[in-house]
Design an enzyme around this catalytic site. Structure first.
Site, PDB file in Angstrom:
ATOM      1  N   PHE A 146       0.856  -1.188   0.000  1.00 15.34           N
ATOM      2  CA  PHE A 146       0.000   0.000   0.000  1.00 15.34           C
ATOM      3  C   PHE A 146       0.894   1.240   0.000  1.00 15.34           C
ATOM      4  CE2 PHE A 146      -3.290   2.934   1.123  1.00 15.34           C
ATOM      5  CZ  PHE A 146      -4.488   2.309   0.812  1.00 15.34           C
TER       6      PHE A 146
ATOM      7  N   HIS B 144      -5.611  -1.126  14.013  1.00 14.92           N
ATOM      8  CA  HIS B 144      -5.334  -0.519  12.711  1.00 14.92           C
ATOM      9  C   HIS B 144      -6.311   0.608  12.393  1.00 14.92           C
ATOM     10  CE1 HIS B 144      -3.966  -0.096   8.646  1.00 14.92           C
ATOM     11  NE2 HIS B 144      -5.072  -0.588   8.112  1.00 14.92           N
TER      12      HIS B 144
ATOM     13  N   HIS C  36     -14.146  -0.392   7.227  1.00 11.82           N
ATOM     14  CA  HIS C  36     -13.336  -0.680   8.415  1.00 11.82           C
ATOM     15  C   HIS C  36     -14.074  -0.253   9.689  1.00 11.82           C
ATOM     16  CE1 HIS C  36      -9.879  -1.090   5.610  1.00 11.82           C
ATOM     17  NE2 HIS C  36      -9.333  -1.795   6.580  1.00 11.82           N
TER      18      HIS C  36
ATOM     19  N   GLU D 271      -7.074  -9.509   4.102  1.00  9.38           N
ATOM     20  CA  GLU D 271      -6.887  -8.784   2.850  1.00  9.38           C
ATOM     21  C   GLU D 271      -5.748  -9.403   2.044  1.00  9.38           C
ATOM     22  OE1 GLU D 271      -8.403  -4.418   4.488  1.00  9.38           O
ATOM     23  OE2 GLU D 271      -6.299  -4.998   4.739  1.00  9.38           O
TER      24      GLU D 271
END
Length: 225
Positions: A25, A65, A168, A180
């Site tokens: 990412f 997260h 999320h 993921e």
């Protein structure tokens, strides 16, 4: 390396390879590896040192997260990551997985784990800024049916440019878990046993997993999907 079932063990490896230069990412720490010891005179072993985002490859996000007071990945219950799951195809669904993309495979015996395939072929060597995520309403409706874990074959359950992260935040409210970066290219729609345990990283916001599916005799399965 193609992700194909091992016919002897009836296992599907749904984890992408982790290697130097793999896509991560944007802004995440790239995977890096150095050798701190190598076999030779006076040294009987090879030993590597690695630096990486915990979101490299197939991974499990921890509540930390997406919530400042959330649990770390080393403190979450392992039960959601192990057990019966349903793989559903929503290939080329667009930016968001909407309920209409899944309802053909929703039934009264829906398992507590749902993995969704959006790619015809997952891009394992390059970053996809147009990755598909879940619509928050889809997550709400899965939660209402008792789903405890959702998975996806992209790098995020929200679009890559999302700042609000509605999906999320939906899993945070329902105390759900997420996987993921799964590789579902070779997996027919149907029910399987999921095995995708995170490492006991007691201070981390995520963990890599070696995610596999195991065939279930007599399970719902569409081989031609």
């Amino acid at each position: 390396m193609p992700n194909t079932p091992d016919t002897a063990l009836q296992l599907w490896d749904i984890s992408p390879p982790v290697y130097v230069g793999m896509p991560v990412f944007p802004g995440d720490t790239p995977y890096q590896q150095e050798w701190v010891a190598t076999i030779g005179p006076g040294c009987p072993v090879n030993v590597a040192s690695i630096t990486s985002t915990p979101h490299a490859g197939a991974h499990a996000d921890a509540p930390l997260h997406y919530a400042p007071d959330g649990a770390t990945i080393g403190h979450v219950d392992l039960a959601p990551y192990l057990g019966r799951c349903r793989v559903i195809h929503a290939i080329n669904c667009g930016a968001l997985i909407e309920w209409r993309h899944l309802e053909h495979a929703i039934s009264n015996d829906l398992p507590e784990r749902v993995l969704v395939r959006t790619y015809q072929q997952m891009p394992q060597t390059q970053w996809d800024a147009a990755l598909a995520g879940y619509a928050a309403d889809t997550v709400e409706r899965l939660a209402a049916r008792g789903v405890r874990l959702i998975g996806i074959d992209t790098a995020s359950i929200d679009p890559a440019d999302s700042k609000a992260l509605p999906s999320h935040q939906t899993i945070r409210r329902h105390d759900m878990r997420v996987l993921e970066n799964l590789v579902l290219d070779a997996v027919p729609e149907g029910d399987y046993e999921l095995i995708a345990l995170p490492l006991k990283l007691v201070q981390a916001d995520a963990s890599p997993v070696r995610a596999v599916l195991r065939a279930l005799p007599g399970a719902y399965n569409h081989r031609n999907s």
